[in-house]
Design a protein around this motif. Structure first.
Motif, PDB file in Angstrom:
ATOM      1  N   LEU A  15      39.555  41.598  27.601  1.00 21.51           N
ATOM      2  CA  LEU A  15      40.309  40.921  28.652  1.00 21.51           C
ATOM      3  C   LEU A  15      41.788  41.233  28.560  1.00 21.51           C
ATOM      4  N   CYS A  16      42.306  41.218  27.330  1.00 23.08           N
ATOM      5  CA  CYS A  16      43.733  41.500  27.159  1.00 23.08           C
ATOM      6  C   CYS A  16      44.045  42.949  27.478  1.00 23.08           C
ATOM      7  N   SER A  17      43.101  43.857  27.203  1.00 22.47           N
ATOM      8  CA  SER A  17      43.319  45.262  27.524  1.00 22.47           C
ATOM      9  C   SER A  17      43.436  45.452  29.025  1.00 22.47           C
ATOM     10  N   ALA A  22      48.172  49.691  33.099  1.00 23.66           N
ATOM     11  CA  ALA A  22      49.423  50.334  33.507  1.00 23.66           C
ATOM     12  C   ALA A  22      50.175  49.506  34.539  1.00 23.66           C
ATOM     13  N   ASP A  23      49.437  48.897  35.452  1.00 21.84           N
ATOM     14  CA  ASP A  23      50.068  48.078  36.485  1.00 21.84           C
ATOM     15  C   ASP A  23      49.548  46.656  36.375  1.00 21.84           C
ATOM     16  N   PRO A  24      50.020  45.915  35.377  1.00 20.43           N
ATOM     17  CA  PRO A  24      49.480  44.570  35.157  1.00 20.43           C
ATOM     18  C   PRO A  24      49.835  43.625  36.292  1.00 20.43           C
ATOM     19  N   VAL A  25      48.903  42.745  36.594  1.00 20.14           N
ATOM     20  CA  VAL A  25      49.139  41.716  37.596  1.00 20.14           C
ATOM     21  C   VAL A  25      48.705  40.391  37.010  1.00 20.14           C
ATOM     22  N   SER A  26      49.288  39.321  37.494  1.00 23.38           N
ATOM     23  CA  SER A  26      48.897  38.010  37.004  1.00 23.38           C
ATOM     24  C   SER A  26      47.528  37.633  37.553  1.00 23.38           C
ATOM     25  N   HIS A  80      51.162  27.416  29.771  1.00 24.41           N
ATOM     26  CA  HIS A  80      50.854  28.746  29.252  1.00 24.41           C
ATOM     27  C   HIS A  80      49.405  28.792  28.782  1.00 24.41           C
ATOM     28  N   TYR A  81      48.788  29.955  28.931  1.00 21.67           N
ATOM     29  CA  TYR A  81      47.414  30.124  28.468  1.00 21.67           C
ATOM     30  C   TYR A  81      47.327  29.947  26.956  1.00 21.67           C
ATOM     31  N   MET A  82      48.293  30.474  26.222  1.00 20.79           N
ATOM     32  CA  MET A  82      48.369  30.294  24.774  1.00 20.79           C
ATOM     33  C   MET A  82      49.802  29.948  24.397  1.00 20.79           C
ATOM     34  N   GLU A  83      49.977  29.366  23.209  1.00 21.26           N
ATOM     35  CA  GLU A  83      51.309  29.126  22.692  1.00 21.26           C
ATOM     36  C   GLU A  83      51.983  30.466  22.416  1.00 21.26           C
ATOM     37  N   PRO A  84      53.342  30.500  22.404  1.00 23.21           N
ATOM     38  CA  PRO A  84      54.058  31.778  22.308  1.00 23.21           C
ATOM     39  C   PRO A  84      53.673  32.646  21.115  1.00 23.21           C
ATOM     40  N   LEU A 103      50.337  36.691  31.427  1.00 24.33           N
ATOM     41  CA  LEU A 103      49.979  36.999  32.814  1.00 24.33           C
ATOM     42  C   LEU A 103      48.759  36.218  33.289  1.00 24.33           C
ATOM     43  N   ILE A 104      48.020  35.618  32.343  1.00 20.09           N
ATOM     44  CA  ILE A 104      46.891  34.765  32.722  1.00 20.09           C
ATOM     45  C   ILE A 104      47.452  33.400  33.116  1.00 20.09           C
ATOM     46  N   LYS A 105      47.242  33.006  34.361  1.00 18.22           N
ATOM     47  CA  LYS A 105      47.821  31.776  34.888  1.00 18.22           C
ATOM     48  C   LYS A 105      46.767  30.669  34.972  1.00 18.22           C
TER      49      LYS A 105
END
Length: 379
Positions: A15-17, A22-26, A80-84, A103-105
């Motif tokens: 999922l993170c990959s 190259a063109d990440p989107v939220s 946030h999806y996860m803590e920093p 980017l995961i909202k």
């Protein structure tokens, strides 16, 4: 369970990959289906009566995250999806660009004030071994949107990684073998202790830490559910704590005295084709000693991770065949579509707790429903 942990790690990588392409989107999880906006807050709990069972020093500490119906939620930032540091840690070990995971909202708002909690019922959630609460966020948010306070646990040294306030990270104990029967019972006992301690605090001073709270939470009549070892913890805690009226065990074998002694409380078993009432000997043994309301369902086309957010995230993010083979994907996520899996789980989980805690019976558990043919009944 060790196998499940490895699958979880692979799924996170996939999922993170995708998000780090190259063109990440939220990507935003599906909208909640309830009438309430959702707030969330995370709290560190320390039980000074229990030493840390996995180290030689300190006391038992863990994290709970609350999802709840909120007022004025849109005035607060999306959570946030996860803590920093947790997100940064995953980005480093997976070789992802910094800022990929955020980017995961989500649909919930950080520290938004809770609606009046005078009559709000509480639902507890415990994740699979090696998993964290983050992997189930979409399902937890949805329950909160229907007016419940949902308390999700990260069980320290059992979860892959837990981030405490201030940024301290505690990782899963690599010496723990969940396939060792003695260690398995220890893990289960620790989880039950976490859950019961949290219930104690939620009825007392912990409520002051919840934004907007105006009274103590109602914890004398709660529900609970869990996945994998979290399902086992649900059943074990139901057996020992009268405050939990009933629960759902999702794909989790059961252990301990409850198997022999059984329960009078309502219990829903939700399985996968490879692990269900017909194939799991611990479920078979428990079933014979369940004297209250009981149902056993199987979700067609599902696998272990189908009961998490991973399938829906994978579908929203697009084609992941560049990361895994089709067989890999089937073994991890099943053949049921991610969005559909998420939809039918939301319906049945919500229906159970509406029945248990609100006395609302829409007939969904009377037998197969043509609207949701993916679920079959085993009882």
């Amino acid at each position: 369970m060790a196998h499940l942990f490895r699958i979880l790690a692979l799924a996170v990588f996939s999922l993170c990959s995708l998000v780090g392409a190259a063109d990440p989107v939220s990507v935003t999880y599906p909208p909640v289906t309830g009438p309430h906006d959702v707030g969330t807050t995370s709290l560190k709990l320390t039980d000074y009566a229990r030493p840390n069972p996995f180290t030689n020093h300190g006391h038992r500490s863990f994290i709970v995250q609350l999802f709840y119906p909120a007022q004025n939620a849109t005035q607060y930032p999306l959570a946030h999806y996860m803590e920093p540091k947790t997100a940064a840690y995953h980005e480093i070990i997976l070789g992802l660009p910094a800022g990929t995971i955020p980017l995961i909202k989500l649909n919930s708002h950080e520290d938004a004030p809770i609606e009046s909690c005078k009559d709000i019922q509480v639902i507890l959630f415990s994740p699979a071994y090696g998993a964290t609460r983050h992997a189930y966020t979409s399902l937890l948010e949805n329950l909160a949107s229907h007016g419940y306070v949902v308390v999700a646990f990260d069980h320290t040294n059992d979860a892959a990684v837990v981030e405490f306030p201030g940024g301290t990270l505690v990782f899963r104990d690599p010496t723990v073998d969940p396939n060792d029967p003695v260690m398995l019972l220890k893990l289960l006992d620790v989880r039950v202790g976490d859950i019961r301690f949290a219930l104690d605090l939620l009825h007392s001073n912990l409520t002051l830490s919840i934004p907007g709270v105006d009274t103590r939470l109602r914890v004398t009549e709660t529900g609970m559910y869990g996945n994998g070892l979290g399902g086992a913890a649900t059943v074990a805690t139901m057996f020992t704590d009268c405050r939990i009226l009933g629960g759902i065990d999702i794909d989790g074998s059961v252990y301990g005295p409850v198997v022999e002694h059984g329960l009078w409380k309502p219990l829903l078993l939700m399985g996968v084709p490879s692990n269900n009432l017909d194939t799991d000997p611990t479920w078979m043994a428990l079933w014979a000693h369940l004297r209250g309301w009981k149902r056993a369902l199987v979700l067609a086309g599902s696998e272990n991770l189908t009961y998490s957010d991973f399938p829906v995230a994978a579908e929203l993010m697009g084609n992941i065949s560049s990361v895994f083979t089709p067989m890999d994907l089937v073994q991890m996520l099943g053949t049921i579509g991610g969005l559909r899996a998420n939809e039918v789980q939301r319906v049945y989980i919500l229906a159970f707790f509406d029945f248990l805690l609100r006395g609302e019976d829409g007939g969904l558990f009377d037998g197969p429903d043509p609207r949701y043919p993916e679920f079959s009944f085993q009882n």
